[in-house]
Motif scaffolding. Structure first.
Motif, PDB file in Angstrom:
ATOM      1  N   LEU A 288      88.462  -8.128 -97.987  1.00 39.45           N
ATOM      2  CA  LEU A 288      88.451  -7.989 -99.443  1.00 39.45           C
ATOM      3  C   LEU A 288      89.867  -8.108-100.002  1.00 39.45           C
ATOM      4  O   LEU A 288      90.815  -7.751 -99.340  1.00 39.45           O
ATOM      5  CB  LEU A 288      87.844  -6.645 -99.838  1.00 39.45           C
ATOM      6  CG  LEU A 288      86.385  -6.475 -99.456  1.00 39.45           C
ATOM      7  CD1 LEU A 288      85.932  -5.054 -99.765  1.00 39.45           C
ATOM      8  CD2 LEU A 288      85.510  -7.489-100.182  1.00 39.45           C
ATOM      9  N   PRO A 289      90.068  -8.573-101.180  1.00 41.42           N
ATOM     10  CA  PRO A 289      89.039  -9.112-102.057  1.00 41.42           C
ATOM     11  C   PRO A 289      88.665 -10.538-101.660  1.00 41.42           C
ATOM     12  O   PRO A 289      89.470 -11.252-101.064  1.00 41.42           O
ATOM     13  CB  PRO A 289      89.707  -9.114-103.437  1.00 41.42           C
ATOM     14  CG  PRO A 289      91.154  -9.319-103.141  1.00 41.42           C
ATOM     15  CD  PRO A 289      91.390  -8.605-101.824  1.00 41.42           C
ATOM     16  N   GLN A 290      87.455 -10.926-101.962  1.00 32.45           N
ATOM     17  CA  GLN A 290      87.011 -12.307-101.784  1.00 32.45           C
ATOM     18  C   GLN A 290      87.453 -13.067-103.029  1.00 32.45           C
ATOM     19  O   GLN A 290      87.074 -12.710-104.132  1.00 32.45           O
ATOM     20  CB  GLN A 290      85.491 -12.374-101.649  1.00 32.45           C
ATOM     21  CG  GLN A 290      84.947 -11.713-100.418  1.00 32.45           C
ATOM     22  CD  GLN A 290      85.126 -12.582 -99.181  1.00 32.45           C
ATOM     23  OE1 GLN A 290      84.969 -13.795 -99.242  1.00 32.45           O
ATOM     24  NE2 GLN A 290      85.445 -11.960 -98.077  1.00 32.45           N
ATOM     25  N   ARG A 291      88.248 -14.081-102.871  1.00 25.23           N
ATOM     26  CA  ARG A 291      88.732 -14.860-104.013  1.00 25.23           C
ATOM     27  C   ARG A 291      87.979 -16.182-104.027  1.00 25.23           C
ATOM     28  O   ARG A 291      88.318 -17.102-103.307  1.00 25.23           O
ATOM     29  CB  ARG A 291      90.235 -15.046-103.903  1.00 25.23           C
ATOM     30  CG  ARG A 291      90.954 -13.685-103.894  1.00 25.23           C
ATOM     31  CD  ARG A 291      92.393 -13.847-103.984  1.00 25.23           C
ATOM     32  NE  ARG A 291      92.664 -14.241-105.369  1.00 25.23           N
ATOM     33  CZ  ARG A 291      93.771 -13.968-106.009  1.00 25.23           C
ATOM     34  NH1 ARG A 291      94.743 -13.331-105.407  1.00 25.23           N
ATOM     35  NH2 ARG A 291      93.931 -14.353-107.260  1.00 25.23           N
TER      36      ARG A 291
END
Length: 81
Positions: free
Chosen positions: A69-72
């Protein structure tokens, strides 16, 4: 620009299964108020936004590790509303 900022681009499909719609909170309403379009004779619906099929990527994940995380993500798709 989005790639330069670390986002992973996705070109999303126009058709999704109803389970993905339900998982995104698109619940069937009466025919006149609905903005969900189903393909007659198939278990498919037109995606209202690119976020819907993008969410389908993660629908069977039980836990995304915090190190992931975070998934961009950036999604490009058609909007059927």
């Amino acid at each position: 620009e989005v790639v330069r900022r670390g986002f992973v681009p996705h070109i999303t499909p126009d058709l999704v299964r109803p389970a993905i719609l339900g998982g995104c909170g698109f619940m069937p309403r009466d025919d006149e108020a609905s903005q969900t379009y189903f393909v007659e004779g198939h278990d498919l619906s037109l995606a209202g936004t690119a976020e819907v099929p993008l969410a389908g990527i993660f629908m069977n994940e039980t836990l995304i590790a915090s190190k992931e995380l975070p998934q961009r993500l950036a999604a490009y798709g058609h909007a059927f509303r």
